[in-house]
Design a protein around this motif. Structure first.
Motif, PDB file in Angstrom:
ATOM      1  N   LYS A 263       0.832  -1.203   0.000  1.00 32.16           N
ATOM      2  CA  LYS A 263       0.000   0.000   0.000  1.00 32.16           C
ATOM      3  C   LYS A 263       0.871   1.259   0.000  1.00 32.16           C
ATOM      4  O   LYS A 263       0.456   2.296  -0.483  1.00 32.16           O
ATOM      5  CB  LYS A 263      -0.921   0.011   1.226  1.00 32.16           C
ATOM      6  N   ASP A 267       4.799   2.280  -7.875  1.00 35.06           N
ATOM      7  CA  ASP A 267       4.375   1.332  -8.921  1.00 35.06           C
ATOM      8  C   ASP A 267       5.471   0.369  -9.369  1.00 35.06           C
ATOM      9  O   ASP A 267       5.199  -0.825  -9.539  1.00 35.06           O
ATOM     10  CB  ASP A 267       3.837   2.112 -10.128  1.00 35.06           C
ATOM     11  N   ARG A 270       5.656  -2.418  -6.842  1.00 35.34           N
ATOM     12  CA  ARG A 270       4.475  -3.287  -6.933  1.00 35.34           C
ATOM     13  C   ARG A 270       4.602  -4.227  -8.134  1.00 35.34           C
ATOM     14  O   ARG A 270       4.342  -5.422  -8.043  1.00 35.34           O
ATOM     15  CB  ARG A 270       3.207  -2.441  -7.084  1.00 35.34           C
ATOM     16  N   ASP A 271       5.018  -3.640  -9.250  1.00 36.84           N
ATOM     17  CA  ASP A 271       5.142  -4.441 -10.474  1.00 36.84           C
ATOM     18  C   ASP A 271       6.192  -5.537 -10.323  1.00 36.84           C
ATOM     19  O   ASP A 271       6.061  -6.616 -10.909  1.00 36.84           O
ATOM     20  CB  ASP A 271       5.507  -3.536 -11.659  1.00 36.84           C
ATOM     21  N   LEU A 274       4.322  -8.296  -8.611  1.00 37.62           N
ATOM     22  CA  LEU A 274       3.237  -8.816  -9.438  1.00 37.62           C
ATOM     23  C   LEU A 274       3.747  -9.680 -10.588  1.00 37.62           C
ATOM     24  O   LEU A 274       3.156 -10.710 -10.916  1.00 37.62           O
ATOM     25  CB  LEU A 274       2.390  -7.655  -9.984  1.00 37.62           C
ATOM     26  N   ALA A 282      -1.691 -12.532  -9.191  1.00 34.17           N
ATOM     27  CA  ALA A 282      -1.422 -11.114  -9.429  1.00 34.17           C
ATOM     28  C   ALA A 282      -2.714 -10.321  -9.546  1.00 34.17           C
ATOM     29  O   ALA A 282      -2.835  -9.220  -9.008  1.00 34.17           O
ATOM     30  CB  ALA A 282      -0.576 -10.948 -10.691  1.00 34.17           C
ATOM     31  N   GLU A 283      -3.683 -10.890 -10.247  1.00 27.46           N
ATOM     32  CA  GLU A 283      -4.965 -10.207 -10.405  1.00 27.46           C
ATOM     33  C   GLU A 283      -5.688 -10.067  -9.065  1.00 27.46           C
ATOM     34  O   GLU A 283      -6.268  -9.021  -8.757  1.00 27.46           O
ATOM     35  CB  GLU A 283      -5.851 -10.984 -11.391  1.00 27.46           C
ATOM     36  N   ARG A 286      -4.025  -7.282  -7.084  1.00 24.60           N
ATOM     37  CA  ARG A 286      -4.428  -5.957  -7.585  1.00 24.60           C
ATOM     38  C   ARG A 286      -5.795  -5.574  -7.045  1.00 24.60           C
ATOM     39  O   ARG A 286      -6.016  -4.426  -6.631  1.00 24.60           O
ATOM     40  CB  ARG A 286      -4.457  -5.961  -9.118  1.00 24.60           C
ATOM     41  N   GLU A 287      -6.714  -6.524  -7.053  1.00 24.53           N
ATOM     42  CA  GLU A 287      -8.064  -6.243  -6.561  1.00 24.53           C
ATOM     43  C   GLU A 287      -8.053  -5.924  -5.070  1.00 24.53           C
ATOM     44  O   GLU A 287      -8.758  -5.011  -4.612  1.00 24.53           O
ATOM     45  CB  GLU A 287      -8.973  -7.445  -6.838  1.00 24.53           C
ATOM     46  N   LEU A 289      -5.544  -4.663  -3.357  1.00 23.11           N
ATOM     47  CA  LEU A 289      -4.918  -3.359  -3.160  1.00 23.11           C
ATOM     48  C   LEU A 289      -5.889  -2.230  -3.467  1.00 23.11           C
ATOM     49  O   LEU A 289      -5.909  -1.198  -2.782  1.00 23.11           O
ATOM     50  CB  LEU A 289      -3.667  -3.229  -4.043  1.00 23.11           C
ATOM     51  N   GLU A 290      -6.705  -2.399  -4.502  1.00 23.97           N
ATOM     52  CA  GLU A 290      -7.677  -1.366  -4.864  1.00 23.97           C
ATOM     53  C   GLU A 290      -8.794  -1.280  -3.841  1.00 23.97           C
ATOM     54  O   GLU A 290      -9.315  -0.189  -3.550  1.00 23.97           O
ATOM     55  CB  GLU A 290      -8.252  -1.663  -6.253  1.00 23.97           C
TER      56      GLU A 290
END
Length: 329
Positions: A263, A267, A270-271, A274, A282-283, A286-287, A289-290
């Motif tokens: 958090k 980027d 994070r990448d 990921l 990874a998906e 991402r969800e 984190l959002e």
């Protein structure tokens, strides 16, 4: 100075002529002179357009500036206060103004690491620590490599424990440095240093030397060694790990810990995580984190430290290798 700044400085100096360029270089540090010199050596042709653009930027940057300041010490303090704030500026200004006339120590900055090590080899480790604390980290690390493993650990321990020094004591150290270079005299005064300085030097020792130096400190002071280790590797340095190491790390880190830690990450970091996960994992990350709302900085940093602890354990077990530049164990 970034690469663009170096190239602009090189072009500008080349346009001045040898004598005038030499006068400018006299006011720069050894490191700056070396970098600009290397850039000039690589520059063979400069177009009129490029020279004009550099000249215009220089004029724009210096227009309205006076060529003389009646009280240069106050000028330094005022500029730094505008740039850094009062507290940080005060610390930095004190160091700059206290060391501006330390020509004895400054002379070492122009010497080869091997030559400086030869001068310091027979001095007390406290003397060596005091002197190295005033040099650039890269040069200090190169000198430490030449001093040998036993002395290296002792010197770094003392660097980490060094604290502030009174200006008069600093002048004493500088005066004695003249005598050291001349072959006589002994220094008895400490100089600024600290764990961050020691960590910076160890970071630059190179493979093998860094570990042995930290181990030598750990034998005498485990807590201090851990404090130095904490400064040698930060969460952003995960970017420098190879993909295999990141994959091994991911197997050891809980999902919740990773979510909170990332958090507060940029980027690119994070990448880095990921891309070393399966597409489904990874998906899902991402969800998560959002969906996760704002978090306190202290919570994020705590989970980042947990990941770093895991990483150090993997390194101690020989499963991963931490390396790749400054800031790495």
């Amino acid at each position: 100075m970034d690469e663009q700044g170096l190239e602009d400085a090189a072009v500008l100096l080349m346009s001045l002529g040898e004598q005038e360029a030499g006068e400018v270089l006299r006011h720069l540090s050894p490191r700056e002179v070396q970098k600009i010199g290397e850039t000039i050596a690589r520059t063979h042709v400069v177009s009129r357009e490029r020279l004009g653009a550099v000249a215009e930027r220089f004029i724009a940057a210096t227009s309205g500036q006076g060529l003389y300041a009646a009280d240069t010490h106050q000028y330094v303090r005022t500029v730094l206060q505008h740039a850094l704030g009062e507290e940080k500026a005060g610390i930095l200004a004190d160091r700059i103004l206290q060391t501006s006339d330390l020509t004895g120590i400054e002379n070492l900055k122009w010497m080869d690491a091997v030559a400086v090590a030869e001068v310091l080899r027979n001095e007390h480790p406290q003397i060596v620590a005091a002197i190295l604390a005033h040099l650039e980290l890269e040069q200090a690390a190169a000198i430490l490599v030449q001093l040998g493993e036993d002395m290296r650990g002792d010197v770094l321990l003392r660097v980490a424990k060094l604290e502030g020094i009174h200006p008069a004591a600093l002048e004493d150290l500088n005066d004695v440095m003249f005598r050291v270079l001349a072959g006589g005299g002994k220094v008895r005064k400490p100089s600024p240093g600290g764990t961050r300085t020691a960590a910076g030097m160890i970071n630059l020792l190179g493979a093998g030397n860094d570990t042995s130096a930290l181990d030598a400190i750990r034998i005498q002071d485990p807590d201090l060694a851990q404090e130095i280790a904490d400064l040698m590797f930060v969460f952003d340095d995960v970017l420098k790990l190879d993909d295999r190491s990141v994959q091994l790390l991911l197997k050891e880190v809980a999902t919740e810990t990773l979510i909170v830690a990332l958090k507060g990450a940029a980027d690119p970091l994070r990448d880095k995580f990921l891309k070393n996960m399966s597409s489904r994992a990874a998906e899902a990350l991402r969800e998560d984190l959002e969906a996760r709302g704002p978090m306190r900085v202290s919570e994020v940093e705590a989970q980042q430290k947990e990941i770093l602890k895991t990483l150090r354990r993997l390194a101690e077990e020989g499963q991963v290798v931490l390396g790749g530049g400054a800031g790495m164990v």
